[in-house]
Design a protein around this motif. Sequence first.
Motif, PDB file in Angstrom:
ATOM      1  N   ARG A   1     -36.825  19.303 -60.780  1.00 54.69           N
ATOM      2  CA  ARG A   1     -35.607  19.976 -61.265  1.00 54.69           C
ATOM      3  C   ARG A   1     -35.938  20.924 -62.414  1.00 54.69           C
ATOM      4  O   ARG A   1     -35.384  22.023 -62.502  1.00 54.69           O
ATOM      5  CB  ARG A   1     -34.574  18.945 -61.712  1.00 54.69           C
ATOM      6  CG  ARG A   1     -33.980  18.115 -60.576  1.00 54.69           C
ATOM      7  CD  ARG A   1     -32.823  17.255 -61.072  1.00 54.69           C
ATOM      8  NE  ARG A   1     -32.427  16.284 -60.073  1.00 54.69           N
ATOM      9  CZ  ARG A   1     -32.848  15.016 -60.036  1.00 54.69           C
ATOM     10  NH1 ARG A   1     -33.673  14.574 -60.982  1.00 54.69           N
ATOM     11  NH2 ARG A   1     -32.448  14.205 -59.083  1.00 54.69           N
TER      12      ARG A   1
ATOM     13  N   VAL B   1     -37.565  24.001 -60.923  1.00 52.16           N
ATOM     14  CA  VAL B   1     -36.593  24.816 -60.190  1.00 52.16           C
ATOM     15  C   VAL B   1     -35.708  25.602 -61.159  1.00 52.16           C
ATOM     16  O   VAL B   1     -35.375  26.767 -60.900  1.00 52.16           O
ATOM     17  CB  VAL B   1     -35.740  23.942 -59.253  1.00 52.16           C
ATOM     18  CG1 VAL B   1     -34.522  24.701 -58.734  1.00 52.16           C
ATOM     19  CG2 VAL B   1     -36.593  23.449 -58.082  1.00 52.16           C
ATOM     20  N   THR B   2     -35.350  25.001 -62.267  1.00 51.92           N
ATOM     21  CA  THR B   2     -34.565  25.717 -63.281  1.00 51.92           C
ATOM     22  C   THR B   2     -35.328  26.950 -63.766  1.00 51.92           C
ATOM     23  O   THR B   2     -34.754  28.036 -63.918  1.00 51.92           O
ATOM     24  CB  THR B   2     -34.241  24.793 -64.467  1.00 51.92           C
ATOM     25  OG1 THR B   2     -33.417  23.714 -64.008  1.00 51.92           O
ATOM     26  CG2 THR B   2     -33.494  25.555 -65.557  1.00 51.92           C
TER      27      THR B   2
ATOM     28  N   GLN C   1     -35.128  29.583 -61.039  1.00 49.68           N
ATOM     29  CA  GLN C   1     -33.848  30.287 -61.024  1.00 49.68           C
ATOM     30  C   GLN C   1     -33.808  31.365 -62.103  1.00 49.68           C
ATOM     31  O   GLN C   1     -33.268  32.454 -61.884  1.00 49.68           O
ATOM     32  CB  GLN C   1     -32.709  29.287 -61.234  1.00 49.68           C
ATOM     33  CG  GLN C   1     -32.500  28.346 -60.058  1.00 49.68           C
ATOM     34  CD  GLN C   1     -31.436  27.301 -60.335  1.00 49.68           C
ATOM     35  OE1 GLN C   1     -31.549  26.524 -61.278  1.00 49.68           O
ATOM     36  NE2 GLN C   1     -30.405  27.291 -59.529  1.00 49.68           N
TER      37      GLN C   1
ATOM     38  N   TRP D   1     -35.172  18.009 -52.405  1.00 46.71           N
ATOM     39  CA  TRP D   1     -35.810  19.286 -52.158  1.00 46.71           C
ATOM     40  C   TRP D   1     -34.918  20.210 -51.336  1.00 46.71           C
ATOM     41  O   TRP D   1     -34.862  21.422 -51.598  1.00 46.71           O
ATOM     42  CB  TRP D   1     -37.170  19.093 -51.478  1.00 46.71           C
ATOM     43  CG  TRP D   1     -38.029  20.324 -51.472  1.00 46.71           C
ATOM     44  CD1 TRP D   1     -38.640  20.891 -50.391  1.00 46.71           C
ATOM     45  CD2 TRP D   1     -38.406  21.149 -52.593  1.00 46.71           C
ATOM     46  NE1 TRP D   1     -39.375  21.986 -50.757  1.00 46.71           N
ATOM     47  CE2 TRP D   1     -39.243  22.176 -52.111  1.00 46.71           C
ATOM     48  CE3 TRP D   1     -38.109  21.104 -53.946  1.00 46.71           C
ATOM     49  CZ2 TRP D   1     -39.785  23.159 -52.945  1.00 46.71           C
ATOM     50  CZ3 TRP D   1     -38.642  22.087 -54.776  1.00 46.71           C
ATOM     51  CH2 TRP D   1     -39.472  23.091 -54.268  1.00 46.71           C
TER      52      TRP D   1
ATOM     53  N   GLU E   1     -31.703  20.237 -51.430  1.00 44.04           N
ATOM     54  CA  GLU E   1     -30.686  20.718 -52.377  1.00 44.04           C
ATOM     55  C   GLU E   1     -31.237  21.836 -53.255  1.00 44.04           C
ATOM     56  O   GLU E   1     -30.545  22.839 -53.508  1.00 44.04           O
ATOM     57  CB  GLU E   1     -30.203  19.557 -53.259  1.00 44.04           C
ATOM     58  CG  GLU E   1     -29.308  18.559 -52.543  1.00 44.04           C
ATOM     59  CD  GLU E   1     -28.946  17.382 -53.427  1.00 44.04           C
ATOM     60  OE1 GLU E   1     -29.577  17.234 -54.508  1.00 44.04           O
ATOM     61  OE2 GLU E   1     -28.053  16.603 -53.047  1.00 44.04           O
ATOM     62  N   GLN E   2     -32.468  21.668 -53.743  1.00 38.28           N
ATOM     63  CA  GLN E   2     -33.060  22.680 -54.611  1.00 38.28           C
ATOM     64  C   GLN E   2     -33.290  23.982 -53.855  1.00 38.28           C
ATOM     65  O   GLN E   2     -33.032  25.079 -54.371  1.00 38.28           O
ATOM     66  CB  GLN E   2     -34.381  22.172 -55.206  1.00 38.28           C
ATOM     67  CG  GLN E   2     -34.257  20.891 -56.026  1.00 38.28           C
ATOM     68  CD  GLN E   2     -33.218  20.970 -57.118  1.00 38.28           C
ATOM     69  OE1 GLN E   2     -33.265  21.834 -57.986  1.00 38.28           O
ATOM     70  NE2 GLN E   2     -32.259  20.054 -57.097  1.00 38.28           N
TER      71      GLN E   2
ATOM     72  N   LEU F   1     -30.179  25.971 -53.416  1.00 38.92           N
ATOM     73  CA  LEU F   1     -29.770  26.746 -54.593  1.00 38.92           C
ATOM     74  C   LEU F   1     -30.295  28.174 -54.492  1.00 38.92           C
ATOM     75  O   LEU F   1     -29.569  29.143 -54.760  1.00 38.92           O
ATOM     76  CB  LEU F   1     -30.295  26.088 -55.872  1.00 38.92           C
ATOM     77  CG  LEU F   1     -29.710  24.725 -56.250  1.00 38.92           C
ATOM     78  CD1 LEU F   1     -30.425  24.169 -57.482  1.00 38.92           C
ATOM     79  CD2 LEU F   1     -28.206  24.834 -56.507  1.00 38.92           C
TER      80      LEU F   1
END
Length: 229
Positions: free
Chosen positions: A74, A77-78, A81, A133, A135-136, A139
Amino acid sequence: MPSKRTAPSARRSGTAPASAELRERILSATRELLRQHRFDALSVADILTAAEVSRASFYFYFPSKQAVLAELVRQAVTQGQQAAQPWIDGQQDPVTALRAGVTDGARLWRANAGVLMAIVENWASDEDLRTLWLEQMDLFTDAAAARVESDPHARRRLAGQDIRTVAASLTWLGERLYYLAAAGVPPFDDEEVLIDVLINAWTSLLYGRTATDPDIPPLTPIEPPDHSP
């Protein structure tokens, strides 16, 4: 099935810094271990030794090593983004913004290679990691699809195609090539090759141009919608 232990919502101010420091030690130790070891070969005992924490402390914060990996994913992934934000915002020439995002993405994967390779190699065999994964990745797909929907150039280029499917295809292409680069697989272990392949895949599909085409001027950035009354 026994319920998972969760940290109390309120703590005495004197214990909060130590608690936060213990949790971060577990995360940092796992991140470092994954630089040298495969996730499936890593044990909770390995993490305890590296982090210098007790088993009770570990299980107070995380129910399993998979939960530690999930938190590290997470965090990565942040950062991903944030790397994509210039293109998502639509305030720059999209090809220029895409190149910046792809370049930052390649460097992000290199810096977090152990963590991101671990999730790619293990999400298909662990239901919780699979859910995480997917879900990520959604995004990134959702953000890319929304960006394309807002761009008349890209919409015209994709006339008749399902935009979310195209966005998902490009997102998963990036995941696969970034993984191969992190694993040191030629030719994608060459950062310039990796970036050129990805940027040209995105720009040729969405805009009908390559990233280095000198004959096509930059596309006009998308103006944000005017919501004034």
